[in-house]
Design an enzyme around this catalytic site. Structure first.
Site, PDB file in Angstrom:
ATOM      1  N   ASP A   1      -1.595  -0.453   6.072  1.00 33.85           N
ATOM      2  CA  ASP A   1      -1.781   0.226   7.363  1.00 33.85           C
ATOM      3  C   ASP A   1      -3.255   0.403   7.720  1.00 33.85           C
ATOM      4  O   ASP A   1      -3.556   0.902   8.802  1.00 33.85           O
ATOM      5  CB  ASP A   1      -1.139   1.626   7.330  1.00 33.85           C
ATOM      6  CG  ASP A   1      -1.909   2.562   6.430  1.00 33.85           C
ATOM      7  OD1 ASP A   1      -2.145   2.196   5.254  1.00 33.85           O
ATOM      8  OD2 ASP A   1      -2.318   3.647   6.886  1.00 33.85           O
TER       9      ASP A   1
ATOM     10  N   GLY B   1      -7.344   4.377   4.015  1.00 35.05           N
ATOM     11  CA  GLY B   1      -7.520   3.311   3.028  1.00 35.05           C
ATOM     12  C   GLY B   1      -8.841   3.336   2.273  1.00 35.05           C
ATOM     13  O   GLY B   1      -9.066   2.539   1.375  1.00 35.05           O
TER      14      GLY B   1
ATOM     15  N   ASP C   1       0.875  -1.160   0.000  1.00 43.58           N
ATOM     16  CA  ASP C   1       0.000   0.000   0.000  1.00 43.58           C
ATOM     17  C   ASP C   1       0.928   1.229   0.000  1.00 43.58           C
ATOM     18  O   ASP C   1       2.120   1.107   0.306  1.00 43.58           O
ATOM     19  CB  ASP C   1      -0.879  -0.041   1.256  1.00 43.58           C
ATOM     20  CG  ASP C   1      -1.701   1.209   1.437  1.00 43.58           C
ATOM     21  OD1 ASP C   1      -2.341   1.630   0.465  1.00 43.58           O
ATOM     22  OD2 ASP C   1      -1.684   1.779   2.547  1.00 43.58           O
TER      23      ASP C   1
ATOM     24  N   ASN D   1      -4.584   9.559  -6.866  1.00 39.78           N
ATOM     25  CA  ASN D   1      -3.403  10.433  -6.934  1.00 39.78           C
ATOM     26  C   ASN D   1      -2.094   9.669  -6.768  1.00 39.78           C
ATOM     27  O   ASN D   1      -1.027  10.295  -6.745  1.00 39.78           O
ATOM     28  CB  ASN D   1      -3.487  11.503  -5.840  1.00 39.78           C
ATOM     29  CG  ASN D   1      -4.615  12.483  -6.096  1.00 39.78           C
ATOM     30  OD1 ASN D   1      -4.613  13.188  -7.113  1.00 39.78           O
ATOM     31  ND2 ASN D   1      -5.594  12.508  -5.223  1.00 39.78           N
TER      32      ASN D   1
ATOM     33  N   ASP E   1      -0.148   5.088   0.835  1.00 40.00           N
ATOM     34  CA  ASP E   1      -0.427   6.074   1.887  1.00 40.00           C
ATOM     35  C   ASP E   1      -0.414   5.396   3.262  1.00 40.00           C
ATOM     36  O   ASP E   1      -1.190   4.467   3.496  1.00 40.00           O
ATOM     37  CB  ASP E   1      -1.817   6.700   1.674  1.00 40.00           C
ATOM     38  CG  ASP E   1      -1.902   7.494   0.365  1.00 40.00           C
ATOM     39  OD1 ASP E   1      -0.877   8.055  -0.055  1.00 40.00           O
ATOM     40  OD2 ASP E   1      -2.994   7.548  -0.222  1.00 40.00           O
TER      41      ASP E   1
ATOM     42  N   SER F   1      -5.747   5.209  -3.955  1.00 40.10           N
ATOM     43  CA  SER F   1      -5.736   6.620  -4.338  1.00 40.10           C
ATOM     44  C   SER F   1      -5.597   6.834  -5.844  1.00 40.10           C
ATOM     45  O   SER F   1      -4.728   6.259  -6.489  1.00 40.10           O
ATOM     46  CB  SER F   1      -4.587   7.335  -3.621  1.00 40.10           C
ATOM     47  OG  SER F   1      -4.445   8.646  -4.132  1.00 40.10           O
TER      48      SER F   1
ATOM     49  N   ARG G   1     -12.147   8.091  -2.043  1.00 43.37           N
ATOM     50  CA  ARG G   1     -12.546   9.503  -1.888  1.00 43.37           C
ATOM     51  C   ARG G   1     -14.053   9.613  -1.659  1.00 43.37           C
ATOM     52  O   ARG G   1     -14.518  10.306  -0.766  1.00 43.37           O
ATOM     53  CB  ARG G   1     -12.144  10.281  -3.144  1.00 43.37           C
ATOM     54  CG  ARG G   1     -12.139  11.781  -2.951  1.00 43.37           C
ATOM     55  CD  ARG G   1     -11.724  12.491  -4.230  1.00 43.37           C
ATOM     56  NE  ARG G   1     -10.487  11.957  -4.782  1.00 43.37           N
ATOM     57  CZ  ARG G   1     -10.039  12.178  -6.016  1.00 43.37           C
ATOM     58  NH1 ARG G   1     -10.738  12.966  -6.828  1.00 43.37           N
ATOM     59  NH2 ARG G   1      -8.912  11.643  -6.447  1.00 43.37           N
TER      60      ARG G   1
HETATM   61  C1  BG6 Z   1      -6.009   5.999   0.290  1.00 44.58           C
HETATM   62  C2  BG6 Z   1      -5.989   6.880   1.521  1.00 44.58           C
HETATM   63  O1  BG6 Z   1      -4.711   5.562   0.007  1.00 44.58           O
HETATM   64  O2  BG6 Z   1      -6.517   6.713  -0.836  1.00 44.58           O
HETATM   65  C3  BG6 Z   1      -7.384   7.442   1.769  1.00 44.58           C
HETATM   66  O3  BG6 Z   1      -5.584   6.109   2.645  1.00 44.58           O
HETATM   67  C4  BG6 Z   1      -7.874   8.157   0.509  1.00 44.58           C
HETATM   68  O4  BG6 Z   1      -7.347   8.319   2.867  1.00 44.58           O
HETATM   69  C5  BG6 Z   1      -7.849   7.205  -0.668  1.00 44.58           C
HETATM   70  O5  BG6 Z   1      -9.200   8.644   0.696  1.00 44.58           O
HETATM   71  C6  BG6 Z   1      -8.312   7.853  -1.981  1.00 44.58           C
HETATM   72  O6  BG6 Z   1      -7.433   8.862  -2.321  1.00 44.58           O
HETATM   73  P1  BG6 Z   1      -7.617   9.885  -3.535  1.00 44.58           P
HETATM   74  O7  BG6 Z   1      -6.251  10.451  -3.708  1.00 44.58           O
HETATM   75  O8  BG6 Z   1      -8.070   9.092  -4.737  1.00 44.58           O
HETATM   76  O9  BG6 Z   1      -8.633  10.877  -3.122  1.00 44.58           O
HETATM   77 MG    MG Z   2      -2.783   3.106   3.522  1.00 46.65          MG
END
Ligand code: BG6
Ligand code: MG
Length: 220
Positions: free
Chosen positions: A177, A55, A18, A125, A20, A123, A58
């Site tokens: 995590d 985890g 993972d 991002n 983040d 994510s 969004r």
């Molecule tokens: C996860 C984070 O990795 O990604 C979450 O732990 C987050 O907190 C999720 O909401 C989605 O992220 P993003 O960047 O697509 O908004």
């Molecule tokens: Mg994580």
């Protein structure tokens, strides 16, 4: 099968990380971005609430913040975009120094030992974060929030990652995590290393407070 027997027979060919909260700590940036949105919208949102978003996608995060408050789909989309704009601005501050201690050493060691390595993040991002951290070259496969429809705790992202690597799920070990991430990996039939407190990742096969404390000799 007992936990010990299961571990005894464990045969690992690939590690799936993972992003983040495991390799870097973006949870603070997610918190600050959601907090700003929540203040603008006069919604209650605390650090404790933020822990529940670890985890989680969004959209699911915003649903948790809204706690059943009715909003139009258009407004929900606009709020997600606004939060993401705030979050993206924080990402520009990330450098290689934001890799959590021990993560590069662990990736190098696993690579040297011949394991396949993948990154699987909920994510959308993740590509930008990986670019800022300069770690893309470690991974055989990178999967993110754009790779599948159903993100963690559904097993889809991990199954997608394993298939792309060409490694059966039973030979994969996931480093996570988040409670939702451990649940997703277990639903995919994979072994798990939980990073963090037992009230969060207590169901993992192995638990360590941080990546720097992972002891490969316990596992392999
Ligand atoms: C996860 C984070 O990795 O990604 C979450 O732990 C987050 O907190 C999720 O909401 C989605 O992220 P993003 O960047 O697509 O908004
Ligand atoms: Mg994580």
């Amino acid at each position: 099968m007992t936990g010990a027997a299961k571990k005894h027979r464990m045969k690992i060919a690939a590690f799936i990380f993972d992003l983040d909260g495991v390799l870097t700590d973006t949870a603070e940036y997610h918190f600050l971005a959601w907090k700003r949105l929540a203040e603008e919208e006069k919604l209650p949102f605390s650090r404790e609430d933020n822990e529940k978003l670890r985890g989680v996608s969004r959209r699911a995060s915003l649903d948790l913040i809204l706690q059943g408050r009715e909003m139009s789909e258009k407004k929900i989309r606009e709020m997600m975009d606004r939060k993401n704009g705030y979050y993206r601005a924080y990402l520009e501050k990330i450098t290689e120094k934001d890799l959590l201690p021990g993560s590069i050493d662990l990736l190098r060691e696993l690579q040297t030992k011949g394991f396949k390595l993948a990154l699987a993040s909920a994510s959308k991002n993740a590509p930008r974060v990986i670019e800022r951290l300069g770690i893309a070259s470690f991974f055989d496969v990178i999967a993110d929030g754009n790779s599948v429809e159903k993100t963690k705790p559904a097993p889809d992202l991990f199954l997608f990652t394993a298939e792309k690597m060409g490694v059966p799920p039973a030979y994969c070990l996931v480093v996570e995590d988040a409670e939702a991430g451990i649940a997703a990996a277990q639903a995919a039939g994979m072994y798990t290393i939980g990073i963090g407190p037992t009230d969060r990742v207590g169901s993992a096969d192995y638990i360590y407070p941080s990546v720097s404390e992972i002891k490969l000799e316990d596992i392999l």
